[in-house]
Design an enzyme around this catalytic site. Structure first.
Site, PDB file in Angstrom:
ATOM      1  N   SER A 138       0.797  -1.260  -0.025  1.00 13.70           N
ATOM      2  CA  SER A 138      -0.012   0.056   0.022  1.00 13.70           C
ATOM      3  C   SER A 138       0.941   1.086  -0.061  1.00 13.70           C
ATOM      4  CB  SER A 138      -1.027  -0.067   1.091  1.00 13.70           C
ATOM      5  OG  SER A 138      -1.833   1.125   1.220  1.00 13.70           O
ATOM      6  N   GLY A 139       0.788   2.108  -0.962  1.00 15.07           N
ATOM      7  CA  GLY A 139       1.299   3.372  -1.108  1.00 15.07           C
ATOM      8  C   GLY A 139       1.448   4.330  -0.028  1.00 15.07           C
TER       9      GLY A 139
ATOM     10  N   THR B 258      -9.586   1.704 -15.568  1.00 14.20           N
ATOM     11  CA  THR B 258      -8.533   3.094 -16.082  1.00 14.20           C
ATOM     12  C   THR B 258      -7.537   3.246 -15.073  1.00 14.20           C
ATOM     13  OG1 THR B 258     -10.325   3.984 -17.361  1.00 14.20           O
ATOM     14  CG2 THR B 258      -8.359   5.239 -16.787  1.00 14.20           C
TER      15      THR B 258
ATOM     16  N   CYS C 100      -6.963  -2.635   9.639  1.00 14.33           N
ATOM     17  CA  CYS C 100      -7.989  -3.665   9.065  1.00 14.33           C
ATOM     18  C   CYS C 100      -9.320  -3.922   9.790  1.00 14.33           C
ATOM     19  CB  CYS C 100      -7.289  -4.874   8.653  1.00 14.33           C
ATOM     20  SG  CYS C 100      -5.771  -4.758   7.930  1.00 14.33           S
TER      21      CYS C 100
END
Length: 217
Positions: free
Chosen positions: A22-23, A60, A148
């Site tokens: 995750s960035g 996209t 989470c």
């Protein structure tokens, strides 16, 4: 995977077939991540449609976010050891200070073999959610479990598997330090948290029972 950008991560050393990142874990844009798939491993697409991204996900691509994640990853690799060296003393100070200032506080996890900015505790006789709200009112952002499970008001199954009782696990608290934190922040937490715990324990029937009988459950 929260390790990326915090400690060295090598898919060959890990021996994994797939790895997701995750960035935002290493200061990239939110809402974008990475999926590494070992050559030869086949996965079922989450979304069917076009053939972009190797047929693994239709839709996209968010090109600006992807570019931002790539840049953040480059910076994280270049500054990995610098970040580790900076965050580890802050983490260790938290792990030392809070149990020394507040009774019946247990550090969860290994004292050394943990992420540089990760500090987690179980505070007995009170619930983590109550601590979270009062700490937040003092400008301290924490969580009472993993991201989470932040919406689930129940004891962490991980802490239960580690041998914690449900009552103790309900008092879990997780603090994630980042490159913008300082030792002043650590000292501030160590100053404001003891009165909060004391206030909540004064309202806790478990604490009252412990004072009278020496048993908290």
């Amino acid at each position: 995977m929260a390790s990326a950008g915090n400690i060295p991560v090598n898919v060959k050393d890990l021996g994994v077939d797939c790895l997701s990142l995750s960035g935002n874990q290493f200061y990239g844009p939110k809402g974008v991540g990475v999926l590494w798939v070992k050559r030869g491993v086949r996965i079922i697409p989450y979304l069917d449609g076009g053939v972009q991204e190797g047929g693994r996900r239709a839709g996209t691509e968010n090109v600006p976010a992807i570019a931002g994640l790539g840049k953040a990853a480059d910076i994280a690799v270049a500054k990995l050891q610098e970040r580790i060296n900076y965050l580890t003393p802050l983490r260790d100070a938290l792990l030392k200070e809070l149990p020394s200032k507040i009774s019946h506080v247990t550090v969860t996890g290994h004292l050394v073999n943990r992420l540089p900015g990760h500090a987690s505790f179980c505070v007995e006789f009170i619930e983590g959610e109550a601590m979270l709200m009062l700490l937040n009112s003092q400008g301290v952002g924490v969580t009472s479990g993993s991201a989470c499970t932040s919406k689930a008001l129940k004891a962490s199954h991980v802490l239960i598997a580690m041998g914690m009782s449900h009552a103790v696990a309900q008092g879990s608290l997780l603090m994630s330090l980042g490159i913008n934190n300082t030792m002043e922040d650590v000292n501030y937490v160590a100053a404001v948290m003891p009165p909060i715990v004391e206030r909540l324990r004064q309202m806790s029937p478990l604490w009252d029972k412990f004072l009278k009988t020496g048993k908290g459950e």
